[in-house]
Design a protein around this motif. Structure first.
Motif, PDB file in Angstrom:
ATOM      1  N   ARG A   1       0.844  -1.200   0.000  1.00 31.09           N
ATOM      2  CA  ARG A   1       0.000   0.000   0.000  1.00 31.09           C
ATOM      3  C   ARG A   1       0.879   1.250   0.000  1.00 31.09           C
ATOM      4  NH1 ARG A   1      -5.476   1.620  -0.467  1.00 31.09           N
ATOM      5  NH2 ARG A   1      -6.097  -0.244   0.668  1.00 31.09           N
ATOM      6  N   GLN A   2       2.001   1.190   0.730  1.00 30.54           N
ATOM      7  CA  GLN A   2       2.942   2.311   0.735  1.00 30.54           C
ATOM      8  C   GLN A   2       3.494   2.550  -0.668  1.00 30.54           C
ATOM      9  OE1 GLN A   2       3.692   4.066   3.538  1.00 30.54           O
ATOM     10  NE2 GLN A   2       5.243   5.411   2.696  1.00 30.54           N
ATOM     11  N   HIS A   3       3.824   1.474  -1.384  1.00 30.86           N
ATOM     12  CA  HIS A   3       4.291   1.600  -2.775  1.00 30.86           C
ATOM     13  C   HIS A   3       3.216   2.275  -3.630  1.00 30.86           C
ATOM     14  CE1 HIS A   3       8.059  -0.481  -2.422  1.00 30.86           C
ATOM     15  NE2 HIS A   3       7.503  -1.603  -1.993  1.00 30.86           N
ATOM     16  N   LEU A   4       1.963   1.900  -3.411  1.00 27.79           N
ATOM     17  CA  LEU A   4       0.866   2.473  -4.191  1.00 27.79           C
ATOM     18  C   LEU A   4       0.724   3.964  -3.891  1.00 27.79           C
ATOM     19  CD1 LEU A   4      -1.300   1.310  -6.195  1.00 27.79           C
ATOM     20  CD2 LEU A   4      -2.905   1.442  -4.285  1.00 27.79           C
ATOM     21  N   TRP A   5       0.794   4.323  -2.618  1.00 25.17           N
ATOM     22  CA  TRP A   5       0.692   5.734  -2.225  1.00 25.17           C
ATOM     23  C   TRP A   5       1.881   6.536  -2.771  1.00 25.17           C
ATOM     24  CZ3 TRP A   5      -3.757   4.413  -1.749  1.00 25.17           C
ATOM     25  CH2 TRP A   5      -4.709   4.913  -0.866  1.00 25.17           C
ATOM     26  N   ASN A   6       3.074   5.924  -2.757  1.00 24.30           N
ATOM     27  CA  ASN A   6       4.250   6.593  -3.336  1.00 24.30           C
ATOM     28  C   ASN A   6       4.049   6.843  -4.825  1.00 24.30           C
ATOM     29  OD1 ASN A   6       5.486   6.458  -0.840  1.00 24.30           O
ATOM     30  ND2 ASN A   6       6.796   4.727  -1.353  1.00 24.30           N
ATOM     31  N   GLU A   7       3.454   5.875  -5.499  1.00 23.12           N
ATOM     32  CA  GLU A   7       3.181   6.005  -6.932  1.00 23.12           C
ATOM     33  C   GLU A   7       2.235   7.184  -7.189  1.00 23.12           C
ATOM     34  OE1 GLU A   7       4.208   5.274 -10.461  1.00 23.12           O
ATOM     35  OE2 GLU A   7       4.515   3.432  -9.291  1.00 23.12           O
ATOM     36  N   ILE A   8       1.193   7.279  -6.387  1.00 15.20           N
ATOM     37  CA  ILE A   8       0.248   8.391  -6.532  1.00 15.20           C
ATOM     38  C   ILE A   8       0.951   9.722  -6.292  1.00 15.20           C
ATOM     39  CG2 ILE A   8      -1.822   9.471  -5.570  1.00 15.20           C
ATOM     40  CD1 ILE A   8      -2.801   6.608  -4.887  1.00 15.20           C
ATOM     41  N   SER A   9       1.753   9.778  -5.254  1.00  9.90           N
ATOM     42  CA  SER A   9       2.475  11.011  -4.920  1.00  9.90           C
ATOM     43  C   SER A   9       3.380  11.450  -6.069  1.00  9.90           C
ATOM     44  CB  SER A   9       3.298  10.788  -3.649  1.00  9.90           C
ATOM     45  OG  SER A   9       3.991  11.954  -3.281  1.00  9.90           O
ATOM     46  N   GLN A  10       4.099  10.483  -6.646  1.00 11.12           N
ATOM     47  CA  GLN A  10       5.008  10.797  -7.761  1.00 11.12           C
ATOM     48  C   GLN A  10       4.228  11.274  -8.983  1.00 11.12           C
ATOM     49  OE1 GLN A  10       7.326   7.221  -8.333  1.00 11.12           O
ATOM     50  NE2 GLN A  10       8.135   7.287  -6.235  1.00 11.12           N
ATOM     51  N   LYS A  11       3.081  10.629  -9.261  1.00  8.96           N
ATOM     52  CA  LYS A  11       2.273  11.008 -10.420  1.00  8.96           C
ATOM     53  C   LYS A  11       1.695  12.413 -10.250  1.00  8.96           C
ATOM     54  CE  LYS A  11       2.658   7.258 -12.914  1.00  8.96           C
ATOM     55  NZ  LYS A  11       3.394   7.272 -14.193  1.00  8.96           N
ATOM     56  N   ILE A  12       1.313  12.750  -9.037  1.00 12.37           N
ATOM     57  CA  ILE A  12       0.796  14.095  -8.784  1.00 12.37           C
ATOM     58  C   ILE A  12       1.894  15.138  -9.015  1.00 12.37           C
ATOM     59  CG2 ILE A  12       0.007  15.677  -6.977  1.00 12.37           C
ATOM     60  CD1 ILE A  12      -1.659  13.368  -5.833  1.00 12.37           C
ATOM     61  N   GLU A  13       3.094  14.849  -8.546  1.00 10.98           N
ATOM     62  CA  GLU A  13       4.204  15.780  -8.750  1.00 10.98           C
ATOM     63  C   GLU A  13       4.520  15.925 -10.245  1.00 10.98           C
ATOM     64  OE1 GLU A  13       5.842  17.842  -6.646  1.00 10.98           O
ATOM     65  OE2 GLU A  13       4.188  17.215  -5.344  1.00 10.98           O
ATOM     66  N   GLN A  14       4.475  14.807 -10.961  1.00 14.60           N
ATOM     67  CA  GLN A  14       4.729  14.855 -12.413  1.00 14.60           C
ATOM     68  C   GLN A  14       3.660  15.665 -13.119  1.00 14.60           C
ATOM     69  OE1 GLN A  14       5.035  10.768 -13.711  1.00 14.60           O
ATOM     70  NE2 GLN A  14       6.845  10.387 -12.476  1.00 14.60           N
ATOM     71  N   SER A  15       2.401  15.532 -12.701  1.00 16.21           N
ATOM     72  CA  SER A  15       1.310  16.266 -13.339  1.00 16.21           C
ATOM     73  C   SER A  15       1.455  17.769 -13.115  1.00 16.21           C
ATOM     74  CB  SER A  15      -0.039  15.776 -12.839  1.00 16.21           C
ATOM     75  OG  SER A  15      -0.242  16.122 -11.486  1.00 16.21           O
ATOM     76  N   LYS A  16       1.942  18.146 -11.933  1.00 16.13           N
ATOM     77  CA  LYS A  16       2.155  19.551 -11.638  1.00 16.13           C
ATOM     78  C   LYS A  16       3.266  20.128 -12.501  1.00 16.13           C
ATOM     79  CE  LYS A  16       0.617  19.549  -6.808  1.00 16.13           C
ATOM     80  NZ  LYS A  16       1.028  19.697  -5.394  1.00 16.13           N
ATOM     81  N   MET A  17       4.308  19.343 -12.695  1.00 18.95           N
ATOM     82  CA  MET A  17       5.435  19.794 -13.541  1.00 18.95           C
ATOM     83  C   MET A  17       4.990  19.952 -14.989  1.00 18.95           C
ATOM     84  SD  MET A  17       8.494  17.461 -11.931  1.00 18.95           S
ATOM     85  CE  MET A  17       9.652  17.952 -13.178  1.00 18.95           C
ATOM     86  N   THR A  18       4.120  19.028 -15.440  1.00 14.77           N
ATOM     87  CA  THR A  18       3.619  19.089 -16.811  1.00 14.77           C
ATOM     88  C   THR A  18       2.793  20.356 -17.025  1.00 14.77           C
ATOM     89  OG1 THR A  18       3.551  16.675 -16.933  1.00 14.77           O
ATOM     90  CG2 THR A  18       2.259  17.887 -18.557  1.00 14.77           C
ATOM     91  N   VAL A  19       1.954  20.665 -16.030  1.00 14.84           N
ATOM     92  CA  VAL A  19       1.123  21.869 -16.121  1.00 14.84           C
ATOM     93  C   VAL A  19       2.004  23.125 -16.150  1.00 14.84           C
ATOM     94  CG1 VAL A  19      -0.581  23.278 -14.952  1.00 14.84           C
ATOM     95  CG2 VAL A  19      -0.880  20.804 -15.029  1.00 14.84           C
TER      96      VAL A  19
END
Length: 259
Positions: free
Chosen positions: A241-259
């Motif tokens: 579950r921690q791996h899954l939450w880390n994945e979400i966190s990384q994807k959110i950061e990537q989406s912010k950089m893309t924007v």
């Protein structure tokens, strides 16, 4: 060993999840979409863990025969009733997975990845092969699903029950409460998601969580080896579950950089 000893062993893993930075990252509808597109896999695979316990702890074969623990069978059947055939805010009968997809559609979150997975996998070997050889899903999702389905395929009943209890039923009320705190509850687009989260907080906190702990006690009894195996399964469930939450966190950061 006992429930209390497992709870002590998993305390750090549990705290890490409940204090994960991802909750402070979910501040807009765009970030909610990222969360849901990944979390949908956990919503879906929950039902397979539950069905695995139904196969092992209730009688679904013919001719029917009484089960070892009617109280545990009742508990599992009650969760099946609520998870597979609950009602949405309109009073329509839906599984919680379908409720979640409705909430995703309300936010224009993509359901393509989870739908593709279900379309291509009709057995556990097919699913595991899809994760290993075909899918371009993120590693966090793969680790999460691989753990669940390898456990379903090869795990002992008390191990599956421990992952279900400590990685889901006993954890989810606090986990979802942390998510809700960051959501704008005035936003009509989030209504279906908030309904889904609050429904789980209500059911798992008031009823299912305590009963799942009793299930562990019934399955492990005074067998030290079973308690140890249950503890290992509980820790592993929290780790993925921690791996899954880390994945979400990384994807959110990537989406912010893309924007």
């Amino acid at each position: 060993m006992s429930i209390q000893s497992i709870q002590e062993s998993i305390k750090t893993y549990r705290s890490d999840l409940l204090e994960h930075p991802v909750y402070s990252q979910i501040t807009s509808v765009e970030e909610v979409r990222v969360f849901m597109e990944i979390h949908a896999f956990a919503v879906w695979d929950f039902m397979s863990l539950l069905k695995a316990l139904q196969k092992k702890l209730t009688c679904i074969s013919l001719p029917w025969k009484p089960v070892a623990s009617p109280s545990t069978a009742r508990f599992i059947n009650e969760i099946i009733l609520g998870e597979e055939t609950d009602v949405n805010p309109k009073g329509e009968v839906k599984s919680h997975y379908e409720l979640y997809l409705e909430a995703m559609n309300d936010l224009n979150a993509s359901t393509n990845s989870i739908t593709l997975l279900l379309d291509h996998c009709n057995s556990i070997p097919e699913l595991l092969n899809y994760l290993d050889a075909t899918s371009d899903l993120p590693d966090g999702i793969k680790k999460f699903l691989r753990f669940s389905f390898e456990l379903i395929e090869n795990g002992k009943t008390h191990e599956i029950a421990a992952a279900f209890t400590f990685g889901r039923e006993d954890l989810i009320p606090d986990l979802f409460t942390s998510i809700i705190k960051g959501l704008n509850q005035e936003n009509d687009e989030l209504e279906a998601l908030i309904y889904y989260l609050e429904r789980h907080i209500e059911l798992d906190g008031d009823e299912h969580g305590p009963l799942s702990l009793r299930m562990i006690e019934e399955l492990c009894e005074d067998d030290a080896k079973k308690w140890q195996e249950a503890e290992i399964a509980a820790i592993k469930a929290l780790e993925v579950r921690q791996h899954l939450w880390n994945e979400i966190s990384q994807k959110i950061e990537q989406s912010k950089m893309t924007v």
